[in-house]
Motif scaffolding. Sequence first.
Motif, PDB file in Angstrom:
ATOM      1  N   ILE A 291       6.890  10.396  -0.415  1.00 47.66           N
ATOM      2  CA  ILE A 291       5.776   9.919   0.409  1.00 47.66           C
ATOM      3  C   ILE A 291       6.353   9.146   1.600  1.00 47.66           C
ATOM      4  N   PRO A 292       5.961   9.468   2.817  1.00 48.22           N
ATOM      5  CA  PRO A 292       6.530   8.797   4.011  1.00 48.22           C
ATOM      6  C   PRO A 292       5.941   7.401   4.202  1.00 48.22           C
ATOM      7  N   TRP A 293       6.426   6.451   3.446  1.00 50.20           N
ATOM      8  CA  TRP A 293       5.840   5.115   3.395  1.00 50.20           C
ATOM      9  C   TRP A 293       5.849   4.396   4.751  1.00 50.20           C
ATOM     10  N   GLY A 294       6.869   4.613   5.531  1.00 49.17           N
ATOM     11  CA  GLY A 294       6.964   3.878   6.792  1.00 49.17           C
ATOM     12  C   GLY A 294       6.256   4.533   7.961  1.00 49.17           C
ATOM     13  N   GLN A 295       5.737   5.728   7.780  1.00 50.27           N
ATOM     14  CA  GLN A 295       5.100   6.461   8.878  1.00 50.27           C
ATOM     15  C   GLN A 295       3.590   6.196   8.956  1.00 50.27           C
ATOM     16  N   TYR A 296       2.983   6.713  10.018  1.00 48.91           N
ATOM     17  CA  TYR A 296       1.532   6.621  10.241  1.00 48.91           C
ATOM     18  C   TYR A 296       1.040   5.173  10.204  1.00 48.91           C
ATOM     19  N   ASP A 297       1.829   4.277  10.821  1.00 53.81           N
ATOM     20  CA  ASP A 297       1.493   2.845  10.884  1.00 53.81           C
ATOM     21  C   ASP A 297       1.377   2.222   9.497  1.00 53.81           C
ATOM     22  N   GLY A 298       2.159   2.737   8.549  1.00 50.78           N
ATOM     23  CA  GLY A 298       2.160   2.167   7.199  1.00 50.78           C
ATOM     24  C   GLY A 298       0.927   2.494   6.388  1.00 50.78           C
ATOM     25  N   LEU A 299       0.231   3.577   6.753  1.00 49.25           N
ATOM     26  CA  LEU A 299      -1.052   3.919   6.128  1.00 49.25           C
ATOM     27  C   LEU A 299      -0.975   3.976   4.606  1.00 49.25           C
ATOM     28  N   TYR A 300       0.101   4.586   4.066  1.00 51.50           N
ATOM     29  CA  TYR A 300       0.165   4.806   2.618  1.00 51.50           C
ATOM     30  C   TYR A 300       0.521   3.537   1.853  1.00 51.50           C
ATOM     31  N   LEU A 301       1.347   2.668   2.439  1.00 52.99           N
ATOM     32  CA  LEU A 301       1.596   1.375   1.790  1.00 52.99           C
ATOM     33  C   LEU A 301       0.361   0.481   1.878  1.00 52.99           C
ATOM     34  N   ILE A 302      -0.397   0.630   2.940  1.00 55.85           N
ATOM     35  CA  ILE A 302      -1.650  -0.120   3.055  1.00 55.85           C
ATOM     36  C   ILE A 302      -2.611   0.292   1.945  1.00 55.85           C
ATOM     37  N   GLU A 303      -2.632   1.587   1.611  1.00 56.42           N
ATOM     38  CA  GLU A 303      -3.478   2.048   0.506  1.00 56.42           C
ATOM     39  C   GLU A 303      -2.976   1.532  -0.838  1.00 56.42           C
ATOM     40  N   VAL A 304      -1.651   1.481  -1.028  1.00 56.24           N
ATOM     41  CA  VAL A 304      -1.115   0.897  -2.256  1.00 56.24           C
ATOM     42  C   VAL A 304      -1.517  -0.572  -2.348  1.00 56.24           C
ATOM     43  N   ARG A 332      21.384  13.661   4.096  1.00 55.54           N
ATOM     44  CA  ARG A 332      20.739  13.007   5.230  1.00 55.54           C
ATOM     45  C   ARG A 332      21.736  12.089   5.922  1.00 55.54           C
ATOM     46  N   THR A 333      21.469  11.797   7.162  1.00 54.40           N
ATOM     47  CA  THR A 333      22.390  10.938   7.908  1.00 54.40           C
ATOM     48  C   THR A 333      22.137   9.475   7.568  1.00 54.40           C
ATOM     49  N   THR A 334      23.146   8.663   7.772  1.00 51.00           N
ATOM     50  CA  THR A 334      23.008   7.225   7.507  1.00 51.00           C
ATOM     51  C   THR A 334      21.986   6.599   8.456  1.00 51.00           C
ATOM     52  N   GLU A 335      21.953   7.100   9.697  1.00 45.55           N
ATOM     53  CA  GLU A 335      21.006   6.553  10.673  1.00 45.55           C
ATOM     54  C   GLU A 335      19.560   6.832  10.259  1.00 45.55           C
ATOM     55  N   ASP A 336      19.336   8.042   9.770  1.00 41.81           N
ATOM     56  CA  ASP A 336      17.995   8.436   9.340  1.00 41.81           C
ATOM     57  C   ASP A 336      17.522   7.578   8.173  1.00 41.81           C
ATOM     58  N   LEU A 337      18.402   7.405   7.196  1.00 40.42           N
ATOM     59  CA  LEU A 337      18.033   6.634   6.004  1.00 40.42           C
ATOM     60  C   LEU A 337      17.875   5.151   6.323  1.00 40.42           C
ATOM     61  N   ASP A 338      18.732   4.624   7.193  1.00 38.40           N
ATOM     62  CA  ASP A 338      18.628   3.216   7.588  1.00 38.40           C
ATOM     63  C   ASP A 338      17.307   2.968   8.319  1.00 38.40           C
ATOM     64  N   ALA A 339      16.909   3.925   9.165  1.00 39.33           N
ATOM     65  CA  ALA A 339      15.648   3.788   9.894  1.00 39.33           C
ATOM     66  C   ALA A 339      14.457   3.838   8.928  1.00 39.33           C
ATOM     67  N   GLU A 340      14.555   4.697   7.925  1.00 35.05           N
ATOM     68  CA  GLU A 340      13.468   4.773   6.933  1.00 35.05           C
ATOM     69  C   GLU A 340      13.333   3.471   6.163  1.00 35.05           C
ATOM     70  N   GLN A 341      14.474   2.906   5.746  1.00 35.79           N
ATOM     71  CA  GLN A 341      14.416   1.647   4.998  1.00 35.79           C
ATOM     72  C   GLN A 341      13.875   0.523   5.871  1.00 35.79           C
ATOM     73  N   SER A 342      14.303   0.487   7.115  1.00 36.95           N
ATOM     74  CA  SER A 342      13.816  -0.564   8.021  1.00 36.95           C
ATOM     75  C   SER A 342      12.305  -0.451   8.222  1.00 36.95           C
ATOM     76  N   GLY A 343      11.811   0.797   8.303  1.00 34.96           N
ATOM     77  CA  GLY A 343      10.372   1.001   8.462  1.00 34.96           C
ATOM     78  C   GLY A 343       9.590   0.499   7.267  1.00 34.96           C
ATOM     79  N   ILE A 344      10.076   0.769   6.071  1.00 37.58           N
ATOM     80  CA  ILE A 344       9.408   0.293   4.856  1.00 37.58           C
ATOM     81  C   ILE A 344       9.420  -1.232   4.800  1.00 37.58           C
ATOM     82  N   GLU A 345      10.571  -1.839   5.096  1.00 35.60           N
ATOM     83  CA  GLU A 345      10.677  -3.307   5.064  1.00 35.60           C
ATOM     84  C   GLU A 345       9.698  -3.934   6.064  1.00 35.60           C
ATOM     85  N   ARG A 346       9.575  -3.329   7.229  1.00 32.74           N
ATOM     86  CA  ARG A 346       8.691  -3.868   8.269  1.00 32.74           C
ATOM     87  C   ARG A 346       7.224  -3.809   7.831  1.00 32.74           C
ATOM     88  N   VAL A 347       6.813  -2.670   7.264  1.00 28.09           N
ATOM     89  CA  VAL A 347       5.417  -2.548   6.809  1.00 28.09           C
ATOM     90  C   VAL A 347       5.146  -3.526   5.670  1.00 28.09           C
TER      91      VAL A 347
END
Length: 632
Positions: A291-304, A332-347
């Motif tokens: 599930i793309p937790w950090g995408q769509y302005d955090g929509l899915y974590l907001i639902e959780v 996957r690249t380290t940059e891609d995964l680091d960006a995903e983790q940063s997005g989740i932490e931010r939301v």
Amino acid sequence: MALSFSSRLSYLHFKTKKTNLYYITLITILCTIFYLVGEWQNSGSPSPLATKSSIIESLSCTSQHINTTTEHVLDFSAHHYAPDPPPTTARVTHIPPCDSKYTEYIPCHDVQRSLKFDRDRLIYRERHCPEKNELLKCRVPAPYGYKVPFKWPESRDFAWYANAPHKELTVEKKNQNWVRVEGDRLRFPGGGTMFPRGADAYIDDIGKLINLKDGSIRTAIDTGCGVASWGAYLLSRNIIAMSFAPKDTHVSQVQFALERGVPALVGVMASMRLPYPSRAFDMAHCSRCLIPWGQYDGLYLIEVDRILRPGGYWVLSGPPVNWENHWRGWNRTTEDLDAEQSGIERVAKSLCWKKLKQKGDLAIWQKPTNHVHCQANRKVFKQPRFCKAQDPDMAWYTKMETCLTQLPEVSDIKEIAGGKLANWPERLTAVPPRIYSGSLNGITAEMFREDTELWKKRVAHYKTVDYQLAQNGRYRNLLDMNSYLGGFAAALVDDPVWVMNMVPIEAEINTLGVIYERGLIGSYQNWCEAMSNYPRTYDFIHADSVFSLYKDRCEMEDILLEMDRILRPEGSVIIRDDVDILVKIKSLIDGMQWDGRIADHEDSPHQRQKILFAVKQYWTAPAPDQGAATAS
């Protein structure tokens, strides 16, 4: 001139004889007339010969001096019959079986229908139900060779291959120990993508980071559950999980979960809210659920966040957690995964969650117990804003929003928003906060206690009639179609069963939040539509006043066909309703290969509400070389 006495006597004698002769002649004539009329009515227009013969026979009744050569035999048999009533249509309408291709048919998750919808954000995998003119008017068959599932707890590890004949996951997830085929059985070793040592060991690792033993965590939700091994192994810890996954390329993952006796539904996080009330779960879990937790302005974590209790936990394993050690294996690249983790932490921070721990492949966040601080820091986090003018419990075809569901107000920063819940098992019978706070109009603490006792009495009565319900281990998966306060499920808590508590969206009061506050699970449902589940999900279905509720909303036959679809062969049904409704139901189920009978209300035969007890007969789709359904 006066007559002498003897003359008068002679005169009277002569007059009497003359009178008798008149009477005899009159009677003879009348007999003849009535006889002729009778003969004419019986035989149409009589021939002259017949008339003459009749006259002679009639005269013989009044005279001993006329002899006939033919002896007449009287016929005492009836000749006047009422016409036969016209033939009537049979009361029982036979509902035919569906074609064998429908053995795993889920009407609202049909693959062909889903292709008409937007593939963006997996919208096409949400519920898309058939129109009324598209509904199947037939009974979904079990696959040929279907067997009654293993009893719990053996079913946690084994299922019959014939019941869910799919090998795709045994190949695709071979190295992850999801499922294996062993002869005529499926074996579930308890493995998963992120727990190769097994679900038990994985849960132990979570238990080292948060307390899973004190009863504070009772309800959980597993997003993208696979074959639901996480939920299966939580049950031994008195934690019940609502597991869900889409009907996708991982064929029959939810079906496998249900064959194991584990609660699960077909579902996906896409554009609609999950069908649960706010503040429902103590813990949410995602193990490589994609599930793309950090995408769509955090929509899915907001639902959780909406469905998590104040102080509840979100457990994440798999990408991007611990990406530093796994990025090569994840391709996957380290940059891609680091960006995903940063997005989740931010939301997570914007939701005011606190990251409790990250150890190895596990990361755990905690939702705040109230929104006192969160309201203050909206000056820092402009998004998401707090939702306005919305019902946080409304979750049936309700669009997700990128706004934060506000918790109930508190008077102190240490207070738990919405009220503190008792730990399990006291939670089951303690008055739920939604009731004692007065947020459910018309339901009091006393009504809650009375309802709990009422269902203890009713379930005890059920067990005296349905011996299979009383038989320990005979049933595992139970459905309550109209749960109200969850009293039916609460009365069965000591049995080795679980109950899916459904609250109809047409119910006068939305009580699903109360059910979750008792430590039980369930979902919303409109019974004019099909349930998001596979055929043959449940061993037992309970329906209290369901048909009265839907009397003017949809066809009784369609609801019964949906019940038949999700009920296992040889499964049982108990329906409570008005006697007139039950009579109609009885006439329909007689054509569905159900054996049923109507019984009096447990309190009195004078109650209009009666109880229908029924059992679905065993029958399956035909063998591949046969053409008709088979039955035992």
